[in-house]
Write an enzyme that holds these catalytic residues in place. Structure first.
Site, PDB file in Angstrom:
ATOM      1  CG  ASN A   8      -1.886  -2.306   3.273  1.00  0.00           C
ATOM      2  OD1 ASN A   8      -0.957  -3.098   3.426  1.00  0.00           O
ATOM      3  ND2 ASN A   8      -2.025  -1.215   4.013  1.00  0.00           N
ATOM      4  CE  LYS A  10      -4.084  -2.188   6.926  1.00  0.00           C
ATOM      5  NZ  LYS A  10      -4.949  -1.471   7.850  1.00  0.00           N
ATOM      6  CG  HIS A  95      -1.192   2.675   5.933  1.00  0.00           C
ATOM      7  ND1 HIS A  95      -1.614   2.542   7.232  1.00  0.00           N
ATOM      8  CD2 HIS A  95      -2.171   2.140   5.160  1.00  0.00           C
ATOM      9  CE1 HIS A  95      -2.801   1.929   7.234  1.00  0.00           C
ATOM     10  NE2 HIS A  95      -3.153   1.684   5.986  1.00  0.00           N
ATOM     11  CD  GLU A  97      -2.447   0.135   9.879  1.00  0.00           C
ATOM     12  OE1 GLU A  97      -1.712  -0.549   9.145  1.00  0.00           O
ATOM     13  OE2 GLU A  97      -3.675  -0.024   9.947  1.00  0.00           O
ATOM     14  CD  GLU A 165      -6.055   3.521   3.694  1.00  0.00           C
ATOM     15  OE1 GLU A 165      -6.637   2.492   3.358  1.00  0.00           O
ATOM     16  OE2 GLU A 165      -4.951   3.517   4.267  1.00  0.00           O
ATOM     17  N   GLY A 171      -9.846  -0.767   9.868  1.00  0.00           N
ATOM     18  CA  GLY A 171      -9.867  -1.973  10.700  1.00  0.00           C
ATOM     19  C   GLY A 171     -10.918  -1.939  11.797  1.00  0.00           C
ATOM     20  CB  SER A 210     -14.193  -0.691   7.371  1.00  0.00           C
ATOM     21  OG  SER A 210     -13.451  -0.705   8.577  1.00  0.00           O
ATOM     22  N   GLY A 231      -7.789  -3.304   3.295  1.00  0.00           N
ATOM     23  CA  GLY A 231      -6.941  -4.028   4.243  1.00  0.00           C
ATOM     24  C   GLY A 231      -7.459  -5.433   4.452  1.00  0.00           C
ATOM     25  N   GLY A 232      -8.166  -5.640   5.553  1.00  0.00           N
ATOM     26  CA  GLY A 232      -8.601  -6.975   5.973  1.00  0.00           C
ATOM     27  C   GLY A 232      -9.271  -7.801   4.881  1.00  0.00           C
TER      28      GLY A 232
HETATM   29  P1  13P Z   1      -9.184  -2.138   6.496  1.00  0.00           P
HETATM   30  O1  13P Z   1      -9.792  -2.361   5.132  1.00  0.00           O
HETATM   31  O2  13P Z   1      -8.814  -3.403   7.203  1.00  0.00           O
HETATM   32  O3  13P Z   1     -10.034  -1.211   7.319  1.00  0.00           O
HETATM   33  O4  13P Z   1      -7.790  -1.377   6.270  1.00  0.00           O
HETATM   34  C1  13P Z   1      -7.752  -0.281   5.435  1.00  0.00           C
HETATM   35  C2  13P Z   1      -6.337   0.098   5.208  1.00  0.00           C
HETATM   36  O5  13P Z   1      -5.667   0.579   6.101  1.00  0.00           O
HETATM   37  C3  13P Z   1      -5.769  -0.156   3.878  1.00  0.00           C
HETATM   38  O6  13P Z   1      -4.534   0.455   3.738  1.00  0.00           O
END
Ligand code: 13P
Length: 249
Positions: A8, A10, A95, A97, A165, A171, A210, A231-232
């Site tokens: 993702n 983002k 999600h 967020e 999640e 993050g 993470s 994510g990252g």
């Molecule tokens: P991170 O892997 O950056 O923690 O993000 C996870 C996430 O929200 C994937 O949708």
């Protein structure tokens, strides 16, 4: 069941980011193919270009949100049908967020997931507790309620994926312990057997929060963890390939 590892991106990535997708495709082609599905979910403006870039390569393309309606006077929104039309095969819905920043409730997430199914997309339905909810001992209550409220009608193993999640792990560099992940995933599997009998043992439940090359193998080995939402670490091909290493045998 074949696991899924989805990245993702983002709200990250200008067109130059597509080079990472090419490196990922090359990296996947260079070794033994991973025994999992691999997906990237870029921001809307990159979807078409990414579909083009990974055409014929073993990378699926998903989006990060969609509107519940197929079309209409919804300025700034994008429908599931539009995503399918440009070659996306999945969409993340609910999600944390979006739940936090856009006030999306379970009923909104469910409507979006049902829109995804209507358009022939796979819905990746996200759930997860906050740090406060975990501290208060509410993790199973919250995730169970989110699952029941967000699961689309007609969910099957072929059209729906659940992503657990924990909000506090996103993050932050913090990951849930394997024992905590095991507890929640086993609980979600049981809830799925009540909510979607017949499909429950085949529906994939991803872990997200993470996930990095250093912890992926351990997390992916937890029972009822059928892949990851990353994510990252999905923004750099080298990191994402490091996560996928656990699925190369
Ligand atoms: P991170 O892997 O950056 O923690 O993000 C996870 C996430 O929200 C994937 O949708």
């Amino acid at each position: 069941m074949r696991p899924l590892v989805a990245g993702n991106w983002k709200m990250n990535g200008l067109t130059a980011q597509l080079a990472e997708a090419m490196m990922l495709a090359d990296g996947l082609a260079a070794g033994t193919p991973p025994v999992c599905d691999v997906m990237l979910c870029p921001p809307f403006p990159l979807i078409s270009a990414l579909v083009h870039v990974v055409k014929g390569r073993s990378i699926l393309v998903g989006a990060q949100d969609c509107h519940a309606k197929a079309s209409g006077a919804q300025t700034g929104d994008v429908s599931a049908e539009m995503l399918a039309d440009i070659g996306a095969s999945a969409v993340i819905v609910g999600h944390s967020e979006r739940r936090a920043d856009h006030g999306e409730r379970d009923s909104d997430v469910k409507a979006k997931a049902e829109a995804a199914l209507r358009a022939g997309l796979t819905a990746i339905v996200c759930i997860g507790e906050t740090a406060g909810q975990r501290a208060a001992g509410l993790t199973l209550e919250v995730t169970g309620r989110q699952l029941a409220g967000s699961l689309p009608k007609g969910a099957t193993a072929a059209n729906t994926v659940i992503a657990y999640e924990p909000v506090w792990a996103i993050g932050t560099g913090l990951t849930a312990s394997t024992a905590d992940v095991a507890e929640v995933h086993a609980f979600l599997r049981r809830r799925l057997s009540e909510l979607s009998p017949g499909n429950s043992d085949k529906l994939r439940i991803l872990y997200g929060g993470s996930v990095k090359p250093a912890n992926a193998k351990e997390l992916m080995a937890v029972p009822h963890v059928n892949g990851a939402l990353v994510g990252g670490a999905s923004l750099k091909a080298a990191d994402f390939l490091g996560i996928l290493l656990g699925y190369r045998i």
